[in-house]
Design an enzyme around this catalytic site. Structure first.
Site, mmCIF file in Angstrom:
data_model
loop_
_atom_site.group_PDB
_atom_site.id
_atom_site.type_symbol
_atom_site.label_atom_id
_atom_site.label_comp_id
_atom_site.label_asym_id
_atom_site.label_seq_id
_atom_site.Cartn_x
_atom_site.Cartn_y
_atom_site.Cartn_z
ATOM 1 N N GLY A 1 5.907 8.195 1.398
ATOM 2 C CA GLY A 1 6.920 7.884 2.424
ATOM 3 C C GLY A 1 7.771 6.714 1.946
ATOM 4 C CG HIS A 2 6.004 2.792 1.558
ATOM 5 N ND1 HIS A 2 4.644 2.945 1.602
ATOM 6 C CD2 HIS A 2 6.321 1.999 2.605
ATOM 7 C CE1 HIS A 2 4.159 2.269 2.630
ATOM 8 N NE2 HIS A 2 5.152 1.681 3.261
ATOM 9 N NE ARG B 1 -1.705 -0.611 11.189
ATOM 10 C CZ ARG B 1 -0.524 -1.211 11.411
ATOM 11 N NH1 ARG B 1 0.568 -0.484 11.475
ATOM 12 N NH2 ARG B 1 -0.451 -2.518 11.571
ATOM 13 C CG ASP C 1 7.359 2.497 11.410
ATOM 14 O OD1 ASP C 1 6.291 2.407 12.032
ATOM 15 O OD2 ASP C 1 7.406 2.681 10.175
ATOM 16 C CB ALA D 1 -0.975 0.004 1.182
HETATM 17 P P1 AMP Z 1 5.622 -0.328 6.241
HETATM 18 O O1 AMP Z 1 5.171 -0.669 4.866
HETATM 19 O O2 AMP Z 1 4.649 0.466 7.028
HETATM 20 O O3 AMP Z 1 6.172 -1.526 6.980
HETATM 21 O O4 AMP Z 1 6.868 0.654 6.059
HETATM 22 C C1 AMP Z 1 7.980 0.298 5.289
HETATM 23 C C2 AMP Z 1 9.075 1.306 5.531
HETATM 24 O O5 AMP Z 1 8.629 2.594 5.134
HETATM 25 C C3 AMP Z 1 9.472 1.395 7.020
HETATM 26 O O6 AMP Z 1 10.880 1.519 7.113
HETATM 27 C C4 AMP Z 1 8.770 2.652 7.459
HETATM 28 O O7 AMP Z 1 9.393 3.300 8.548
HETATM 29 C C5 AMP Z 1 8.861 3.501 6.201
HETATM 30 N N1 AMP Z 1 7.841 4.558 6.215
HETATM 31 C C6 AMP Z 1 6.506 4.426 6.412
HETATM 32 N N2 AMP Z 1 5.898 5.625 6.418
HETATM 33 C C7 AMP Z 1 6.870 6.552 6.218
HETATM 34 C C8 AMP Z 1 6.895 7.979 6.131
HETATM 35 N N3 AMP Z 1 5.781 8.713 6.251
HETATM 36 N N4 AMP Z 1 8.088 8.583 5.941
HETATM 37 C C9 AMP Z 1 9.226 7.860 5.826
HETATM 38 N N5 AMP Z 1 9.275 6.520 5.909
HETATM 39 C C10 AMP Z 1 8.120 5.870 6.104
#
Ligand code: AMP
Length: 274
Positions: free
Chosen positions: A34-35, A185, A148, A30
């Site tokens: 940020g990703h 989320r 995170d 998703a």
């Molecule tokens: P997730 O898919 O939520 O497990 O996140 C994958 C990676 O993207 C993790 O290293 C998160 O910390 C990073 N991440 C998620 N949201 C953000 C954001 N808003 N800014 C920077 N990195 C992010």
């Protein structure tokens, strides 16, 4: 962009292209901006860039949102391909996990405060999957977001203590113009809840303003933040040093302020370095 769903095929392929510098971005999909910021940095800084999308079952607790975690696989593929990703790894759980596994446990203290206190065992699952993914990809560089922050700290700690050879690259939080930290989320938020979701970043902004005016007392800063957050259900506001030790007095340049709160049924986290 090549897509791999079988772990052994990816391992074999990566063995065949040795000598290249490999960058890796683990995600749960998703994908949002940020990703994307992690992915773009990874593509730029490495010969081969790998992104994984895997909603890791072991990091969700009973009753959490594992089943309904947002999935946007076609859009994710497009985002990765346009960003210049070389390899997209889309394993199923049985490509990652075995029966009666050797487990890795999060540290007893730092893995059980803050997020680990509210979600006991969560970081065992995070470290378990990250260790596996780093071993599968043999990444030279792996990119994680400060969004995170505790997860990032624990991953760096694991990499150091297990003598892994991957550099962990810390990436800044990407926010909407409104201040809201991007998160998969956020998709759970009703339109009417968006305003409340902004209170997390607003409270952190307020905290930095108070600090910049000279306030160093952590309890006073927390009090002020609580006033901003009064319409939502706060789980914790914590002020720590960068090693996640609680501090009573702000240490400029070595402090992190963290907040977790429920907006309706959606649990959101945010943090800021001061
Ligand atoms: P997730 O898919 O939520 O497990 O996140 C994958 C990676 O993207 C993790 O290293 C998160 O910390 C990073 N991440 C998620 N949201 C953000 C954001 N808003 N800014 C920077 N990195 C992010």
């Amino acid at each position: 962009m090549q897509i791999f769903t079988k772990t052994n095929n990816l391992i074999k392929y990566l063995e065949s292209i040795s000598e290249k510098q490999i960058g890796f971005v683990p995600t749960m999909g998703a994908l949002h901006n940020g990703h994307l910021s992690l992915i773009q940095k990874c593509v730029k800084e490495n010969d081969i860039s790998i992104v994984s999308i895997f909603v890791n079952p072991t990091q969700f607790l009973e009753g959490e949102d594992f089943e309904k975690y947002p999935k946007k696989i076609e859009a994710d593929k497009k985002i990765c391909s346009l960003a210049g990703v070389d390899i997209l790894f889309l394993p199923t759980a049985d490509e990652i996990y075995f029966e009666d596994e050797t487990n890795i446990l999060a540290p007893k203290i730092k893995g059980y405060i803050l997020e680990g206190y509210k979600r006991p065992g969560h970081f065992n699952g995070v470290l378990q999957v990250v260790l596996k993914l780093l071993n599968i990809t043999k990444a030279d560089n792996a990119y994680f977001g400060k969004k995170d922050a505790q997860q990032l700290y624990l991953i760096k700690k694991m990499v150091k203590e297990l003598f892994l050879r991957t550099n962990i690259i810390e990436c800044d939080i990407v926010r909407e113009e409104s201040g809201l930290a991007l998160s998969s989320r956020n998709a759970y938020l009703e339109q009417s809840e968006k305003k409340d979701a902004l209170l997390l970043s607003a409270s952190l902004k307020k905290a930095t303003q108070i600090v910049s005016k000279g306030e160093k007392d952590a309890s006073k800063i927390k009090e002020e933040m609580l006033k901003t957050l009064k319409t939502i259900k706060v789980e914790y506001i914590e002020i720590t040093d960068r090693e996640f030790n609680k501090i009573a007095t702000i240490q400029p340049g070595n402090t992190r302020i963290l907040v977790a709160a429920y907006v309706g049924l959606t649990r959101l986290i945010d943090n800021i370095e001061v």
